[in-house]
Each structure stands twice: as structure tokens, then as C-alpha cells.
Scaffold this motif. Structure first.
Motif, PDB file in Angstrom:
ATOM      1  N   HIS A  14       0.836  -1.201   0.000  1.00  0.00           N
ATOM      2  CA  HIS A  14       0.000   0.000   0.000  1.00  0.00           C
ATOM      3  C   HIS A  14       0.874   1.255   0.000  1.00  0.00           C
ATOM      4  O   HIS A  14       0.600   2.208  -0.742  1.00  0.00           O
ATOM      5  N   GLU A  15       1.907   1.244   0.805  1.00  0.00           N
ATOM      6  CA  GLU A  15       2.811   2.402   0.883  1.00  0.00           C
ATOM      7  C   GLU A  15       3.494   2.634  -0.463  1.00  0.00           C
ATOM      8  O   GLU A  15       3.588   3.767  -0.946  1.00  0.00           O
ATOM      9  N   ALA A  18       0.883   3.880  -3.054  1.00  0.00           N
ATOM     10  CA  ALA A  18       0.472   5.260  -2.794  1.00  0.00           C
ATOM     11  C   ALA A  18       1.515   6.250  -3.314  1.00  0.00           C
ATOM     12  O   ALA A  18       1.169   7.343  -3.770  1.00  0.00           O
ATOM     13  N   ARG A  19       2.784   5.879  -3.261  1.00  0.00           N
ATOM     14  CA  ARG A  19       3.863   6.756  -3.755  1.00  0.00           C
ATOM     15  C   ARG A  19       3.993   6.719  -5.269  1.00  0.00           C
ATOM     16  O   ARG A  19       4.462   7.667  -5.881  1.00  0.00           O
ATOM     17  N   ASP A  64      -7.779   3.016  -1.554  1.00  0.00           N
ATOM     18  CA  ASP A  64      -7.401   4.374  -1.148  1.00  0.00           C
ATOM     19  C   ASP A  64      -6.082   4.844  -1.775  1.00  0.00           C
ATOM     20  O   ASP A  64      -5.344   5.627  -1.176  1.00  0.00           O
ATOM     21  N   THR A  65      -5.759   4.325  -2.960  1.00  0.00           N
ATOM     22  CA  THR A  65      -4.619   4.835  -3.721  1.00  0.00           C
ATOM     23  C   THR A  65      -5.140   5.261  -5.091  1.00  0.00           C
ATOM     24  O   THR A  65      -6.291   4.979  -5.444  1.00  0.00           O
ATOM     25  N   ASP A  66      -4.304   5.909  -5.864  1.00  0.00           N
ATOM     26  CA  ASP A  66      -4.681   6.301  -7.228  1.00  0.00           C
ATOM     27  C   ASP A  66      -4.919   5.083  -8.116  1.00  0.00           C
ATOM     28  O   ASP A  66      -5.540   5.190  -9.169  1.00  0.00           O
TER      29      ASP A  66
END
Length: 176
Positions: A14-15, A18-19, A64-66
Motif C-alpha cells: 500500500h505504501e 500510494a507513492r 485508497d490509492t490512485d
């Protein structure tokens, strides 16, 4: 794999997702270890994370990410390529590898929240990379002052030629 390990994988993925400004899903079914190692090395050189994640864990991590839109398309074996700086570099690496490997296949991707099919990724790979664009812009920016200096150098040169011609003409007039 226990719950804690799964939670850790989800959190790490997820991290990274998200980046990332681009995420590409690929099919690696039937590839050898040597081919996967070669692909990972090429991805690493381009600043791309390439990893295999179970679809259920990836769905949870992509929320909850692009790139959340990719969750609904995940089927079969999937590997994820995540790019952080230059999306074109990622597309070029994967497209070039797909040309050389018969078993590697681009499925789909997501560029800054916009879904891309395999053809879209191939089209993206045809664009110039960030360093190529920067060098083009720099060349254009340098051309203006270079041309300006060249223009004035030519004016001075022509003026000097005119003075030399006048001097030669006077010397010939005195000699005659």
C-alpha cells in the motif's frame, strides 16, 4: 503465511502503491527464474519496483490509492511494476522485455489514476523519457542565446571584413 505477515505485505505494498505515479499489472506465468531475475534487474536499473503479490492482498493494498481501479481487473497470476518518477521509463522497460520474452505479457495499468490497457502502455513507451525531454528543453533554451551571440559575432566579423577591405583599398591607392 499467517495474518501478521499478510498485514505486513499489505501495508508495504500500500505504501509503495500510494507513492507510485504508475502501476502496471503483468502476467508472468511460465517464466523461468532467470527471466524473472533479468526482468527485476532491468526494472531496478530504471527505478521501478517489480513484485509478485497475491490478488487478494493486492486488492486490499490498492484501496485508497490512485491505482484502486486496478483491483477489479485482477485475475490469474499477476505481478506489479510500480514507477515513482518516470512513467515512460517503466513502460519502455516492460515493453522491451515483452518483445524478447514470449511468456511475459502486459495486462493493464494505471497512470496517475487513469486506467491504461496494454496498448496504452505500449503507446506510452514510445514517448521520450524524462531525461530525453529535459535535454530537448535545455537544447532549445540554449539555442536562443547561442543564436543571439552568433548574430552579433557575424555583425562584428562583417564589420571587420569591411575595415580590412577599406585598408587594403587605401594601401593599393597609395601604391598606385
Amino acid at each position: 503465511m499467517n495474518r501478521q505477515e499478510k498485514a505486513q505485505i499489505i501495508e508495504q505494498f500500500h505504501e509503495k502503491a500510494a507513492r507510485a505515479n504508475i502501476a502496471v499489472v503483468t502476467d508472468f506465468k511460465g517464466m523461468t527464474v532467470e527471466e524473472m531475475t533479468d526482468l527485476r534487474a532491468k526494472c531496478y536499473e530504471a527505478g521501478v519496483d517489480f513484485q509478485v503479490v497475491k490478488n487478494t492482498l493486492a486488492r486490499l493494498a490498492l484501496k485508497d490509492t490512485d491505482h484502486g481501479e486496478l483491483s477489479e481487473h485482477l485475475k490469474d497470476n499477476c505481478a506489479f511494476a510500480l514507477g515513482y518518477e518516470d512513467p515512460v521509463a517503466l513502460a519502455k522497460v516492460l515493453t522491451d522485455f515483452a518483445k524478447t520474452s514470449k511468456k511475459f505479457e502486459l495486462k493493464f495499468g494505471c497512470l496517475e489514476g487513469k486506467y491504461l490497457d496494454a496498448d496504452g502502455i505500449k503507446e506510452l513507451s514510445k514517448m521520450p523519457t524524462k531525461p530525453e525531454l529535459l535535454s530537448s528543453v535545455l537544447g532549445t533554451m540554449q539555442a536562443v542565446p547561442r543564436n543571439f551571440v552568433s548574430l552579433f559575432a557575424n555583425i562584428e566579423r562583417k564589420f571587420l571584413y569591411a575595415l580590412v577591405a577599406i585598408k587594403d583599398q587605401k594601401e593599393q591607392g597609395e601604391a598606385a
